[in-house]
Write a protein that holds these residues in place. Structure first.
Motif, short mmCIF file in Angstrom:
data_model
loop_
_atom_site.label_atom_id
_atom_site.label_comp_id
_atom_site.label_asym_id
_atom_site.label_seq_id
_atom_site.Cartn_x
_atom_site.Cartn_y
_atom_site.Cartn_z
N HIS A 12 -8.97 23.61 79.92
CA HIS A 12 -10.22 24.38 80.00
C HIS A 12 -11.14 23.81 81.09
O HIS A 12 -11.71 24.55 81.90
CB HIS A 12 -10.91 24.33 78.63
N GLY A 13 -11.28 22.50 81.11
CA GLY A 13 -12.14 21.87 82.11
C GLY A 13 -11.59 21.97 83.51
O GLY A 13 -12.34 22.21 84.47
N LEU A 14 -10.28 21.77 83.66
CA LEU A 14 -9.67 21.88 84.99
C LEU A 14 -9.81 23.28 85.56
O LEU A 14 -10.01 23.46 86.77
CB LEU A 14 -8.20 21.47 84.94
N ASP A 15 -9.70 24.28 84.69
CA ASP A 15 -9.86 25.66 85.14
C ASP A 15 -11.24 25.86 85.77
O ASP A 15 -11.37 26.46 86.84
CB ASP A 15 -9.66 26.63 83.97
N PHE A 16 -12.28 25.34 85.12
CA PHE A 16 -13.63 25.49 85.65
C PHE A 16 -13.81 24.67 86.92
O PHE A 16 -14.40 25.14 87.91
CB PHE A 16 -14.66 25.06 84.60
N PHE A 67 -12.77 11.10 90.47
CA PHE A 67 -12.58 10.23 89.30
C PHE A 67 -11.92 10.99 88.16
O PHE A 67 -10.97 10.50 87.52
CB PHE A 67 -13.94 9.68 88.86
N ALA A 68 -12.39 12.20 87.89
CA ALA A 68 -11.83 12.99 86.79
C ALA A 68 -10.38 13.35 87.07
O ALA A 68 -9.52 13.23 86.18
CB ALA A 68 -12.65 14.27 86.59
N MET A 69 -10.09 13.78 88.28
CA MET A 69 -8.72 14.17 88.60
C MET A 69 -7.78 12.98 88.51
O MET A 69 -6.64 13.11 88.04
CB MET A 69 -8.68 14.84 89.98
N ALA A 70 -8.24 11.81 88.92
CA ALA A 70 -7.42 10.61 88.82
C ALA A 70 -7.14 10.26 87.36
O ALA A 70 -6.02 9.87 87.01
CB ALA A 70 -8.11 9.44 89.51
N THR A 71 -8.15 10.40 86.50
CA THR A 71 -7.97 10.05 85.09
C THR A 71 -7.01 11.00 84.40
O THR A 71 -6.15 10.57 83.61
CB THR A 71 -9.33 10.05 84.36
N VAL A 72 -7.13 12.30 84.70
CA VAL A 72 -6.22 13.28 84.11
C VAL A 72 -4.80 13.04 84.62
O VAL A 72 -3.82 13.08 83.85
CB VAL A 72 -6.69 14.71 84.41
N TYR A 73 -4.67 12.78 85.92
CA TYR A 73 -3.36 12.47 86.50
C TYR A 73 -2.76 11.23 85.84
O TYR A 73 -1.57 11.20 85.50
CB TYR A 73 -3.50 12.26 88.00
N VAL A 80 -18.76 18.48 84.33
CA VAL A 80 -17.41 18.96 84.06
C VAL A 80 -16.42 17.80 84.25
O VAL A 80 -15.52 17.58 83.43
CB VAL A 80 -17.05 20.14 84.97
N ALA A 81 -16.62 17.05 85.33
CA ALA A 81 -15.72 15.93 85.63
C ALA A 81 -15.82 14.83 84.57
O ALA A 81 -14.81 14.29 84.11
CB ALA A 81 -16.05 15.36 87.01
N ARG A 82 -17.02 14.49 84.18
CA ARG A 82 -17.20 13.42 83.20
C ARG A 82 -16.61 13.80 81.84
O ARG A 82 -16.01 12.96 81.16
CB ARG A 82 -18.69 13.09 83.05
N GLN A 83 -16.76 15.07 81.45
CA GLN A 83 -16.17 15.50 80.18
C GLN A 83 -14.64 15.49 80.27
O GLN A 83 -13.96 15.15 79.30
CB GLN A 83 -16.69 16.89 79.78
N LEU A 84 -14.10 15.85 81.41
CA LEU A 84 -12.65 15.76 81.59
C LEU A 84 -12.16 14.32 81.39
O LEU A 84 -11.12 14.09 80.78
CB LEU A 84 -12.25 16.25 82.99
N TYR A 85 -12.91 13.37 81.92
CA TYR A 85 -12.57 11.96 81.71
C TYR A 85 -12.52 11.65 80.21
O TYR A 85 -11.58 11.01 79.72
CB TYR A 85 -13.59 11.06 82.41
N PHE A 131 -17.26 12.07 91.41
CA PHE A 131 -16.85 12.33 90.04
C PHE A 131 -15.70 13.32 89.93
O PHE A 131 -14.87 13.21 89.02
CB PHE A 131 -18.05 12.74 89.18
N ALA A 132 -15.63 14.25 90.86
CA ALA A 132 -14.46 15.13 90.87
C ALA A 132 -13.19 14.31 91.09
O ALA A 132 -12.18 14.50 90.40
CB ALA A 132 -14.62 16.20 91.96
#
Length: 396
Positions: free
Chosen positions: A85-89, A126-132, A60-65, A123-124
């Motif tokens: 959609h990804g953040l919700d999950f 990493f994904a949150m940082a990239t979205v931010y 989920v995290a990698r796809q968010l990236y 990875f959680a």
């Protein structure tokens, strides 16, 4: 075989970008997204159909990236809906009451594996940082979630000599790999907050985490005689006994090299830059099979090969390493040499992307040159796109 000349780099990069825009994104933004149940497919079969498996935090995290950087790589469609959609999950099904993330859940959110895994937490973050980083004003909540997770990691799993335990009570071996991805996440948060001109006090915990892991890697993980970074350690951050303690992966030499250059530039650390250069040079010289044009899976600190098969992901790390080496070259000749290696690495990767399923890939090439026939793993798209993001901003 002489590697491609620098003009070939631009052509290789263009072909790589074209594959991403015209094949990968159309596949993964449709078949790879589960709009009915939530989250993203873990795998696609040979026909491009989702394989029903528990959903892992890392995927989920990698796809968010991927969705967060896609528009910067020329994808012409808004990915905000995919990100939401990804953040919700991630935040409503995988995030646990203690601030850490479950390793995996069913599509409905029932926990399959609640066991702590440092790799998943990395990875959680990493994904949150990239979205931010993509849109700070819209995602301030992700900084709060990440700060809480970092506090939980330090309180519950901190190792007295630096880094983190694998579990509580502690188990062995300690592993370099999840620390590498936590290093990546720390740099991503530190750079995102720096870009957003956040207060120094807000940036400080992430720089501190990056510094801690970099220092641990340089002092404890690098095998001094060879300059290669090994994988497995005892409870005092010494290499495990026997063959386990001398295991190295060429892909990780490239990946650590890429990260240490990023950190060394920020921190003005010539020792980190020199260590990174040595890792990358050795991985290229001793960990790449010239006949197949690919980086192998593993060898020893003596550079004797242990696994001559070649997974997809080491090829992407080879690209990133030589792209960043080109960007720090001291003269035109050195830059040209690095771009030659980068071009050769892209050429090696493009072979994996020739699977009949458009937008898919082969996960592995065996020692005899035969491709694997396994389903396509969503987790590999992060590796491919991270390599693409790195070369997209490399001057030819």
């Amino acid at each position: 075989m002489h590697p491609p000349s620098p003009p070939a780099f631009s052509a290789q990069r263009s072909a790589f970008l074209d594959w991403f825009r015209t094949q990968a994104m159309p596949l993964w933004t449709t078949a790879g997204v589960d709009l009915a149940q939530g989250g993203f497919a873990e795998k696609l079969d040979v026909h491009g159909q989702p394989v029903d498996e528990p959903r892992r935090t890392r995927v989920v995290a990698r796809q968010l990236y991927v969705w967060a950087v896609a528009e910067n790589l020329g994808w012409p469609h808004d990915t905000s809906g995919l990100i939401a959609h990804g953040l919700d999950f991630l935040l409503n099904r995988l995030l646990q009451a203690d601030g850490t993330f479950a390793s995996s859940v069913t599509p409905q959110g029932q926990v399959v594996n609640a066991q702590f895994d440092l790799y998943e937490q990395a990875f959680a973050l990493f994904a949150m940082a990239t979205v931010y980083r993509r849109r700070p004003e819209a995602h301030a909540d992700l900084l709060a979630v990440s700060t809480r997770l970092l506090a939980a990691l330090r309180a519950g799993w901190g190792h007295p000599m630096g880094g983190f335990e694998e579990s509580q009570p502690p188990t062995l071996p300690l592993r370099a790999n999840p620390h590498m991805h936590l290093f990546e996440a720390a740099l991503q948060w530190a750079e995102a907050l720096q870009d957003a001109q956040a207060d120094q006090a807000v940036q400080a915990p992430w720089w501190a985490l990056a510094d801690e892991i970099a220092e641990l890697a340089l002092a404890r993980m690098v095998d001094a005689p060879s300059g290669l970074l090994s994988e497995l350690f005892d409870g005092d951050w010494r290499p495990m006994p026997g063959a386990d303690g001398t295991l190295v992966e060429p892909g990780h030499q490239f990946e650590w090299g890429w990260l240490l250059v990023r950190w060394g530039r920020h921190r003005g650390r010539a020792d980190a830059l020199a260590a990174a250069q040595r890792m990358v040079e050795l991985a290229e010289a001793r960990g790449v099979d010239a006949q197949r044009g690919v980086a192998i899976n593993s060898m020893g600190t003596d550079c004797a090969w242990r696994d001559a098969n070649a997974k997809l992901w080491p090829q992407t790390e080879r690209i990133k390493a030589w792209a960043i080496m080109a960007s720090r070259a001291s003269d035109t000749r050195e830059a040209s040499r690095s771009l030659d290696h980068c071009s050769a690495a892209i050429a090696g990767l493009m072979g994996y992307l020739t699977r009949p399923l458009a937008g898919g890939w082969y996960e592995s090439l065996d020692a005899q040159g035969a491709w694997s026939a396994e389903p396509v793993r969503a987790s590999s798209l992060y590796h491919v796109v991270c390599a693409l993001e790195t070369v997209a901003h490399t001057a030819a």
